[in-house]
Write a protein that holds these residues in place. Structure first.
Motif, mmCIF file in Angstrom:
data_model
loop_
_atom_site.group_PDB
_atom_site.id
_atom_site.type_symbol
_atom_site.label_atom_id
_atom_site.label_comp_id
_atom_site.label_asym_id
_atom_site.label_seq_id
_atom_site.Cartn_x
_atom_site.Cartn_y
_atom_site.Cartn_z
ATOM 1 N N PHE A 21 0.955 -1.196 -0.089
ATOM 2 C CA PHE A 21 0.159 -0.074 -0.009
ATOM 3 C C PHE A 21 0.717 1.363 0.024
ATOM 4 O O PHE A 21 0.273 2.397 0.168
ATOM 5 C CB PHE A 21 -0.985 0.295 1.292
ATOM 6 C CG PHE A 21 -1.991 -1.018 1.129
ATOM 7 C CD1 PHE A 21 -3.054 -0.943 0.360
ATOM 8 C CD2 PHE A 21 -2.076 -2.170 1.900
ATOM 9 C CE1 PHE A 21 -4.003 -1.944 -0.011
ATOM 10 C CE2 PHE A 21 -3.023 -3.185 1.869
ATOM 11 C CZ PHE A 21 -3.950 -2.754 1.124
ATOM 12 N N GLU A 23 2.507 2.849 -2.141
ATOM 13 C CA GLU A 23 2.534 3.672 -3.311
ATOM 14 C C GLU A 23 1.939 5.148 -3.046
ATOM 15 O O GLU A 23 0.841 5.254 -2.406
ATOM 16 C CB GLU A 23 1.688 3.103 -4.399
ATOM 17 C CG GLU A 23 2.685 2.274 -5.489
ATOM 18 C CD GLU A 23 1.792 2.098 -6.699
ATOM 19 O OE1 GLU A 23 0.956 2.767 -7.060
ATOM 20 O OE2 GLU A 23 2.005 0.791 -7.105
ATOM 21 N N GLU A 24 2.591 6.209 -3.451
ATOM 22 C CA GLU A 24 2.103 7.371 -3.146
ATOM 23 C C GLU A 24 0.910 7.804 -3.706
ATOM 24 O O GLU A 24 0.543 7.585 -4.882
ATOM 25 C CB GLU A 24 3.147 8.613 -3.460
ATOM 26 C CG GLU A 24 4.505 8.411 -2.349
ATOM 27 C CD GLU A 24 5.245 9.606 -2.390
ATOM 28 O OE1 GLU A 24 4.717 10.638 -3.203
ATOM 29 O OE2 GLU A 24 6.153 9.887 -1.713
ATOM 30 N N THR A 25 -0.147 8.279 -2.943
ATOM 31 C CA THR A 25 -1.152 8.930 -3.662
ATOM 32 C C THR A 25 -0.965 10.344 -4.255
ATOM 33 O O THR A 25 -0.460 11.027 -3.439
ATOM 34 C CB THR A 25 -2.577 8.845 -2.559
ATOM 35 O OG1 THR A 25 -1.837 9.606 -1.378
ATOM 36 C CG2 THR A 25 -2.952 7.444 -2.093
ATOM 37 N N PRO A 26 -1.466 10.686 -5.222
ATOM 38 C CA PRO A 26 -1.228 11.897 -5.764
ATOM 39 C C PRO A 26 -1.678 12.932 -5.086
ATOM 40 O O PRO A 26 -2.953 12.913 -4.252
ATOM 41 C CB PRO A 26 -2.023 11.916 -7.222
ATOM 42 C CG PRO A 26 -2.714 10.832 -7.078
ATOM 43 C CD PRO A 26 -2.421 9.895 -6.163
ATOM 44 N N HIS A 28 -3.684 15.945 -3.919
ATOM 45 C CA HIS A 28 -5.208 16.682 -4.076
ATOM 46 C C HIS A 28 -5.404 18.160 -3.979
ATOM 47 O O HIS A 28 -6.259 18.721 -4.304
ATOM 48 C CB HIS A 28 -6.379 15.977 -3.516
ATOM 49 C CG HIS A 28 -6.431 16.125 -1.972
ATOM 50 N ND1 HIS A 28 -7.166 17.268 -1.356
ATOM 51 C CD2 HIS A 28 -5.699 15.662 -0.895
ATOM 52 C CE1 HIS A 28 -6.846 17.093 -0.062
ATOM 53 N NE2 HIS A 28 -6.072 16.355 0.080
ATOM 54 N N GLN A 107 -7.625 15.989 -10.736
ATOM 55 C CA GLN A 107 -7.016 15.199 -9.765
ATOM 56 C C GLN A 107 -7.147 16.337 -8.185
ATOM 57 O O GLN A 107 -7.022 15.903 -7.185
ATOM 58 C CB GLN A 107 -5.789 14.604 -9.643
ATOM 59 C CG GLN A 107 -4.437 15.454 -9.145
ATOM 60 C CD GLN A 107 -3.248 14.788 -9.438
ATOM 61 O OE1 GLN A 107 -3.099 14.407 -10.637
ATOM 62 N NE2 GLN A 107 -2.154 15.236 -8.709
ATOM 63 N N TYR A 108 -7.188 17.612 -8.543
ATOM 64 C CA TYR A 108 -7.122 18.433 -7.493
ATOM 65 C C TYR A 108 -8.432 18.918 -7.077
ATOM 66 O O TYR A 108 -9.328 19.390 -7.912
ATOM 67 C CB TYR A 108 -6.152 19.800 -7.901
ATOM 68 C CG TYR A 108 -4.927 19.230 -8.375
ATOM 69 C CD1 TYR A 108 -3.996 18.986 -7.345
ATOM 70 C CD2 TYR A 108 -4.388 19.190 -9.397
ATOM 71 C CE1 TYR A 108 -2.626 18.575 -7.733
ATOM 72 C CE2 TYR A 108 -3.251 19.170 -9.960
ATOM 73 C CZ TYR A 108 -2.346 18.694 -9.008
ATOM 74 O OH TYR A 108 -0.888 18.450 -9.221
#
Ligand SMILES: Cc1cc2nc3c(=O)[nH]c(=O)nc-3n(C[C@H](O)[C@H](O)[C@H](O)COP(=O)(O)O)c2cc1C
Length: 200
Positions: A21, A23-26, A28, A107-108
């Motif tokens: 788990f 992996e970096e979340t992008p 926001h 994504q933001y």
């Protein structure tokens, strides 16, 4: 010994079975700003603009991505010439272009918009940006630097323009403070982020 080896094997197998788990979340949150280096009021000749310094502090505290509005045609370094260009842009309601575009705008969900006050207004190049993207459903937070005007009427102007967005109360910091007092500016930003519910 056998027991120990079995235990190590079991733990190894268990770890391999657990999905990763990490992996970096992008991000926001995005900080977008315009800022003018060179000669400026009350700070002399600066390598990095006052609003840029403030924007980077916000981005650091929010874990946000940054996008700088870099003018395609640079503004003059010289303060008086820059005043003249700004006057002309306001007179003609210009929409100066900037370099590049924002990747993955969708994504933001939270966008900070930063600018210096120019003749009581948000610089025209920031309007170029605000008119180019869809802000519906996003949370927008203005921030700015100035040398006496505070926010001027920029909060209201942003609220009027970005009707689909929820606009939170912005923060105005003196340009000289943002330029020369990093610790004081960090404290102001931290207090403000708490006051608008974006930090604890
Ligand atoms: C063209 C121009 C117009 C300005 N007009 C104002 C103003 O109306 N009110 C004010 O408080 N400061 C004004 N200033 C000062 C800037 O808002 C202040 O120096 C700001 O911190 C500059 O930020 P920057 O380094 O990110 O560009 C003006 C500066 C420039 C260059």
């Amino acid at each position: 010994m056998k027991k120990l080896i079995s235990l190590i094997l079991a733990v190894t197998l268990l770890c391999a079975a657990i999905p990763v788990f990490a992996e970096e979340t992008p991000a926001h949150v995005l900080v977008v700003y315009f800022s003018h280096a060179g000669e400026n009021y009350n700070v002399g000749v600066i390598e990095e603009g006052n609003t840029a310094k403030m924007g980077k502090i916000i981005a650091e505290q929010m874990g946000a991505d940054i996008f700088e509005l870099v003018p395609t045609v640079p503004y003059p370094d010289d303060y008086d010439s820059c005043l003249d260009v700004a006057t002309e842009e306001q007179r003609t309601d210009a929409r100066p272009e900037y370099e590049g575009e924002i990747d993955a705008w969708e994504q933001y969900d939270t966008v900070f918009i930063g600018y210096p006050i120019w003749w009581g207004e948000i610089p025209n190049i920031v309007y170029t940006f605000m008119e180019a993207y869809d802000f519906a459903g996003k949370t927008v937070i203005p921030f700015n630097t100035h040398e006496g005007s505070g926010q001027a009427h920029s909060q209201r102007d942003i609220e009027r323009l970005l009707t689909g967005a929820t606009v939170l109360k912005g923060l105005a910091v003196r340009g000289r403070k943002a330029q020369n007092d990093a610790e004081g500016t960090k404290a102001d930003v931290a207090d403000w982020l708490k006051s608008i519910g974006l930090a604890q």
